[in-house]
Design a protein around this motif. Structure first.
Motif, PDB file in Angstrom:
ATOM      1  N   ILE A   4       0.819  -1.211   0.000  1.00 34.29           N
ATOM      2  CA  ILE A   4       0.000   0.000   0.000  1.00 34.29           C
ATOM      3  C   ILE A   4       0.858   1.269   0.000  1.00 34.29           C
ATOM      4  O   ILE A   4       0.526   2.253  -0.658  1.00 34.29           O
ATOM      5  N   SER A   5       1.959   1.259   0.719  1.00 31.21           N
ATOM      6  CA  SER A   5       2.811   2.460   0.774  1.00 31.21           C
ATOM      7  C   SER A   5       3.357   2.803  -0.601  1.00 31.21           C
ATOM      8  O   SER A   5       3.396   3.971  -0.998  1.00 31.21           O
ATOM      9  N   THR A   6       3.754   1.819  -1.345  1.00 31.32           N
ATOM     10  CA  THR A   6       4.283   2.035  -2.693  1.00 31.32           C
ATOM     11  C   THR A   6       3.169   2.414  -3.660  1.00 31.32           C
ATOM     12  O   THR A   6       3.278   3.397  -4.398  1.00 31.32           O
ATOM     13  N   ALA A   7       2.091   1.643  -3.649  1.00 27.39           N
ATOM     14  CA  ALA A   7       0.993   1.878  -4.596  1.00 27.39           C
ATOM     15  C   ALA A   7       0.368   3.245  -4.396  1.00 27.39           C
ATOM     16  O   ALA A   7       0.137   3.986  -5.365  1.00 27.39           O
ATOM     17  N   TYR A   8       0.098   3.609  -3.150  1.00 24.67           N
ATOM     18  CA  TYR A   8      -0.552   4.896  -2.900  1.00 24.67           C
ATOM     19  C   TYR A   8       0.366   6.056  -3.274  1.00 24.67           C
ATOM     20  O   TYR A   8      -0.077   7.043  -3.859  1.00 24.67           O
ATOM     21  N   GLY A   9       1.640   5.934  -2.956  1.00 22.35           N
ATOM     22  CA  GLY A   9       2.587   6.990  -3.321  1.00 22.35           C
ATOM     23  C   GLY A   9       2.676   7.179  -4.821  1.00 22.35           C
ATOM     24  O   GLY A   9       2.673   8.310  -5.324  1.00 22.35           O
ATOM     25  N   ILE A  10       2.730   6.095  -5.559  1.00 19.77           N
ATOM     26  CA  ILE A  10       2.814   6.174  -7.014  1.00 19.77           C
ATOM     27  C   ILE A  10       1.495   6.674  -7.594  1.00 19.77           C
ATOM     28  O   ILE A  10       1.474   7.507  -8.508  1.00 19.77           O
ATOM     29  N   TRP A  11       0.371   6.212  -7.064  1.00 21.08           N
ATOM     30  CA  TRP A  11      -0.952   6.652  -7.524  1.00 21.08           C
ATOM     31  C   TRP A  11      -1.116   8.159  -7.355  1.00 21.08           C
ATOM     32  O   TRP A  11      -1.532   8.848  -8.280  1.00 21.08           O
ATOM     33  N   THR A  12      -0.757   8.671  -6.190  1.00 19.82           N
ATOM     34  CA  THR A  12      -0.876  10.116  -5.978  1.00 19.82           C
ATOM     35  C   THR A  12       0.130  10.878  -6.832  1.00 19.82           C
ATOM     36  O   THR A  12      -0.165  11.981  -7.296  1.00 19.82           O
ATOM     37  N   GLY A  13       1.300  10.292  -7.050  1.00 19.62           N
ATOM     38  CA  GLY A  13       2.291  10.947  -7.909  1.00 19.62           C
ATOM     39  C   GLY A  13       1.806  11.077  -9.340  1.00 19.62           C
ATOM     40  O   GLY A  13       1.918  12.147  -9.951  1.00 19.62           O
TER      41      GLY A  13
END
Length: 104
Positions: free
Chosen positions: A55-64
Protein backbone atom coordinates in the motif's frame (compact mmCIF):
# COMPACT_ATOMS: atom_id res chain seq x y z
CA UNK A 1 -0.27 -7.00 -14.17
CA UNK A 2 -0.54 -5.10 -10.88
CA UNK A 3 1.74 -2.35 -12.18
CA UNK A 4 -0.43 -1.92 -15.27
CA UNK A 5 -3.48 -1.68 -12.99
CA UNK A 6 -1.67 0.98 -10.97
CA UNK A 7 -0.86 3.04 -14.07
CA UNK A 8 -4.47 2.79 -15.27
CA UNK A 9 -5.58 3.83 -11.80
CA UNK A 10 -3.31 6.88 -11.84
CA UNK A 11 -4.57 7.90 -15.27
CA UNK A 12 -8.12 7.45 -14.00
CA UNK A 13 -7.25 9.82 -11.16
CA UNK A 14 -6.07 12.42 -13.66
CA UNK A 15 -9.28 11.96 -15.68
CA UNK A 16 -11.43 12.23 -12.56
CA UNK A 17 -9.79 15.45 -11.42
CA UNK A 18 -9.98 16.92 -14.91
CA UNK A 19 -13.68 16.15 -15.23
CA UNK A 20 -14.21 17.49 -11.72
CA UNK A 21 -12.79 20.80 -12.94
CA UNK A 22 -15.05 20.64 -16.00
CA UNK A 23 -18.09 19.90 -13.81
CA UNK A 24 -17.86 23.45 -12.36
CA UNK A 25 -18.56 22.34 -8.81
CA UNK A 26 -20.82 19.51 -9.99
CA UNK A 27 -23.16 21.97 -11.71
CA UNK A 28 -22.55 20.59 -15.22
CA UNK A 29 -23.83 17.07 -15.65
CA UNK A 30 -21.33 15.91 -18.29
CA UNK A 31 -18.36 16.85 -16.16
CA UNK A 32 -20.01 15.29 -13.12
CA UNK A 33 -20.67 12.00 -14.93
CA UNK A 34 -17.08 11.97 -16.24
CA UNK A 35 -15.72 12.59 -12.74
CA UNK A 36 -17.79 9.71 -11.35
CA UNK A 37 -16.79 7.30 -14.12
CA UNK A 38 -13.09 8.11 -13.96
CA UNK A 39 -13.20 8.11 -10.15
CA UNK A 40 -14.63 4.59 -10.23
CA UNK A 41 -11.98 3.47 -12.72
CA UNK A 42 -9.27 4.97 -10.55
CA UNK A 43 -10.38 3.32 -7.32
CA UNK A 44 -11.24 0.00 -8.93
CA UNK A 45 -7.80 -0.39 -10.52
CA UNK A 46 -6.07 0.92 -7.41
CA UNK A 47 -7.81 -1.79 -5.38
CA UNK A 48 -6.72 -4.41 -7.93
CA UNK A 49 -3.10 -3.23 -7.81
CA UNK A 50 -3.11 -3.39 -4.00
CA UNK A 51 -3.50 -7.15 -4.20
CA UNK A 52 0.18 -7.43 -5.21
CA UNK A 53 1.84 -4.08 -4.48
CA UNK A 54 2.40 -2.80 -0.92
CA UNK A 55 0.00 0.00 0.00
CA UNK A 56 2.81 2.46 0.77
CA UNK A 57 4.28 2.04 -2.69
CA UNK A 58 0.99 1.88 -4.60
CA UNK A 59 -0.55 4.90 -2.90
CA UNK A 60 2.59 6.99 -3.32
CA UNK A 61 2.81 6.17 -7.01
CA UNK A 62 -0.95 6.65 -7.52
CA UNK A 63 -0.88 10.12 -5.98
CA UNK A 64 2.29 10.95 -7.91
CA UNK A 65 0.71 10.04 -11.25
CA UNK A 66 -2.40 12.01 -10.29
CA UNK A 67 -0.42 15.05 -9.17
CA UNK A 68 1.91 15.20 -12.14
CA UNK A 69 -0.86 14.48 -14.64
CA UNK A 70 -3.11 17.14 -13.13
CA UNK A 71 -0.37 19.76 -13.16
CA UNK A 72 0.56 19.00 -16.78
CA UNK A 73 -3.07 19.05 -17.97
CA UNK A 74 -3.66 22.25 -16.01
CA UNK A 75 -0.74 23.87 -17.82
CA UNK A 76 -1.80 22.62 -21.25
CA UNK A 77 -5.58 22.99 -21.17
CA UNK A 78 -6.46 25.39 -18.34
CA UNK A 79 -3.79 28.05 -18.77
CA UNK A 80 -2.12 27.43 -15.43
CA UNK A 81 1.32 28.80 -14.64
CA UNK A 82 4.41 27.22 -16.21
CA UNK A 83 6.76 28.68 -13.66
CA UNK A 84 10.15 26.95 -13.57
CA UNK A 85 9.75 26.25 -9.84
CA UNK A 86 6.52 24.39 -10.46
CA UNK A 87 8.20 22.32 -13.17
CA UNK A 88 11.15 21.65 -10.85
CA UNK A 89 8.88 20.27 -8.12
CA UNK A 90 6.95 18.17 -10.63
CA UNK A 91 10.28 16.66 -11.65
CA UNK A 92 10.96 15.89 -7.99
CA UNK A 93 7.62 14.05 -7.79
CA UNK A 94 8.54 12.05 -10.91
CA UNK A 95 11.91 11.19 -9.35
CA UNK A 96 10.18 10.11 -6.16
CA UNK A 97 7.75 7.87 -8.03
CA UNK A 98 10.64 6.24 -9.88
CA UNK A 99 12.42 5.76 -6.55
CA UNK A 100 9.37 4.09 -5.03
CA UNK A 101 9.16 1.73 -7.99
CA UNK A 102 12.84 0.85 -7.67
CA UNK A 103 12.59 -0.07 -4.00
CA UNK A 104 9.24 -1.89 -4.23
Amino acid sequence: MAWIFLIISGLGEVGGVTFMKLSDGFKRWRGTVGAIIFGFISFYFLSRSLQDIPISTAYGIWTGIGSVGSVVLGMIFFGESRDWRKIFFVLLIIGSVIGLKLVA
